[in-house]
Scaffold this motif. Structure first.
Motif, short mmCIF file in Angstrom:
data_model
loop_
_atom_site.label_atom_id
_atom_site.label_comp_id
_atom_site.label_asym_id
_atom_site.label_seq_id
_atom_site.Cartn_x
_atom_site.Cartn_y
_atom_site.Cartn_z
N LYS A 144 -0.03 -64.88 0.89
CA LYS A 144 0.98 -65.26 1.23
C LYS A 144 1.54 -66.19 0.39
N LEU A 145 2.98 -66.22 0.30
CA LEU A 145 3.69 -67.07 -0.76
C LEU A 145 4.81 -67.51 -0.10
N TRP A 146 5.01 -69.12 -0.49
CA TRP A 146 6.30 -69.56 0.47
C TRP A 146 6.95 -70.61 -0.71
N LEU A 147 8.16 -70.69 -0.94
CA LEU A 147 8.68 -71.79 -1.49
C LEU A 147 9.18 -72.96 -0.81
N ILE A 203 5.83 -61.92 -12.06
CA ILE A 203 4.63 -61.37 -11.53
C ILE A 203 3.49 -62.60 -11.76
N VAL A 204 2.58 -62.88 -10.83
CA VAL A 204 1.48 -63.75 -11.14
C VAL A 204 0.05 -63.34 -10.62
N LYS A 205 -0.88 -63.42 -11.17
CA LYS A 205 -2.18 -63.22 -10.44
C LYS A 205 -2.90 -64.22 -10.10
N TYR A 206 -3.35 -64.41 -8.65
CA TYR A 206 -3.79 -65.58 -8.07
C TYR A 206 -4.78 -65.12 -7.34
N GLU A 207 -6.31 -65.78 -7.55
CA GLU A 207 -7.30 -65.37 -6.77
C GLU A 207 -7.63 -63.97 -6.68
N GLY A 208 -7.29 -63.20 -7.86
CA GLY A 208 -7.68 -61.65 -7.69
C GLY A 208 -6.58 -61.05 -7.17
N LEU A 209 -5.40 -61.55 -6.79
CA LEU A 209 -4.42 -60.59 -6.01
C LEU A 209 -3.05 -60.69 -6.98
N TYR A 210 -2.42 -59.63 -6.95
CA TYR A 210 -1.06 -59.77 -7.81
C TYR A 210 0.06 -59.95 -7.01
N TYR A 211 0.83 -61.02 -7.29
CA TYR A 211 2.09 -61.23 -6.42
C TYR A 211 3.41 -61.00 -7.31
N VAL A 212 4.29 -60.24 -6.84
CA VAL A 212 5.47 -60.14 -7.48
C VAL A 212 6.60 -60.58 -6.82
N THR A 227 2.59 -57.93 -2.47
CA THR A 227 1.13 -58.22 -3.24
C THR A 227 0.59 -56.78 -3.45
N ALA A 228 -0.51 -56.91 -4.12
CA ALA A 228 -1.32 -55.73 -4.49
C ALA A 228 -2.46 -56.04 -5.04
#
Length: 352
Positions: A328-331, A234-243, A260-261
């Motif tokens: 959004k998240l992309w590798l 998990i990371v928190k980025y710009e107020g949003l949690y990404y798992v 996200t949440a």
């Protein structure tokens, strides 16, 4: 020219300076320092040895990053399991500090066993470093064949130390809140609260739980995410949690996914691919998301393992800066890249 002549002393001083510079240059070359990360390639430490920190976690403390992971090198005592520790100021060049944890098998485990995915927290109240690991193996009366690793023990182990590099003293194993626990991950929120992520196979999901004040226990479940995922991070980025996490395919890579949440307790969005699914996350499995907050930008780094089950000591690491934001998240496709630890800026280089 007499030995007492002033010119002699001038030559002598110049020679000594040249010799000193030569040794310094030689030392720098010997350490092999670089500012470039090469995903999937051998990653040498300060001694020139491939880093043994598989399934690892990263902890930052007093300007240094500490990388903990499973040591799978050949020739280790089979009666123990080892967790290595490395230190770096830039996340690129790593100094091997030895074994942070060396632990023997619990009495209730038969045959083969594992100690995996070490994650270390610093507790500011107790001034202790607390390590969580996944401990598993065959259990008497449950596992039909103790010679094969059967994940029936399904517990977390807890160890403690006064120093980030250890040695850590193993305290106990337990099932968090009474649930089975396999792959684990860690997360520390902006307010300093510490959380453990763990896969719960019987319910086909993974849980996010808050640690106790001393970090030695799990006190409260935040959420059960009913997605068949391990390697959770998990990371928190710009107020949003990404798992993020990977599917349950053993050693074989698969398409890792993310959701996200706005709160750790959810609700969480639909899970989506972090890379083209046909690449199976470029042959890697998620391990941790590392946030680098610099003077110019904040970068999020995906850290994953490229497993080689038949030659585990040669398993590699796939680290890449993520494209992230607005849910959004992309590798990106793996390529050499540089990291400026001060500014937080990353730059992906062209492949040779």
């Amino acid at each position: 020219m007499p030995w007492s002549h002033p010119l002699f002393y001038g030559f002598k001083a110049a020679f000594c300076l040249l010799l000193t510079l030569s040794f310094c240059a030689s030392d720098a070359l010997g350490q092999g320092k670089t500012n470039t990360i090469y995903p999937g390639e051998v990653w040498p430490d300060n001694n020139g040895n491939h880093i043994q920190a598989h399934g690892g976690g990263i902890t930052k403390w007093k300007g240094h990053y500490y990388w903990y992971g499973e040591d799978r090198r050949e020739g280790l005592d089979p009666n123990y399991r080892y967790t290595s520790c490395y230190r770096s100021k830039d996340l690129v060049n790593w100094t091997h500090l030895g074994y942070a944890l060396k632990v023997s098998k619990p009495d209730t485990i038969l045959g083969e066993w594992v100690v995996e995915r070490p994650k270390v927290y610093y507790n500011a109240k107790t001034k202790k470093f607390v390590m969580y690991v996944h401990v598993d193996g065959s259990v008497k009366g449950v596992s039909p064949d103790p010679s094969i690793i059967a994940y029936h023990y399904a517990r977390v182990g807890v160890a403690i130390s006064d120093k980030p590099e250890g040695p850590f003293k193993f305290i106990r194993t337990f099932r968090p809140l009474g649930h089975e626990s396999r792959d684990i991950g860690q997360f520390i929120d902006d307010d300093g609260s510490a959380y453990l992520i763990f896969e719960d196979r019987p319910v086909r999901g993974f849980r996010i739980a808050k640690l106790s004040d001393d970090y030695l226990d799990v006190e409260k479940e935040m959420c059960l995410i009913t997605e068949r995922i391990e390697g959770g991070a998990i990371v928190k980025y710009e107020g949003l949690y990404y798992v993020i996490g990977s599917g349950l395919t053993g050693w074989n890579a698969n398409p890792n996914k993310y959701a996200t949440a706005t709160s750790l307790s959810g609700p969480w969005s639909e899970f989506k691919d972090i890379a083209p699914p046909e690449t199976n996350t470029y042959g890697s499995q998620s391990s941790m998301l590392v946030k680098v907050q610099g003077t110019k930008t904040t970068s999020i780094i995906f850290t994953g393992d490229v497993w080689k089950p038949k030659t585990q000591w040669d398993s590699r690491y796939l680290w890449m800066p993520l494209e992230i934001g607005d849910g959004k998240l992309w590798l990106p496709e793996p390529a050499p890249w540089t990291l400026n630890i001060k500014t937080g800026e990353t730059k992906i280089l062209k492949k040779k």
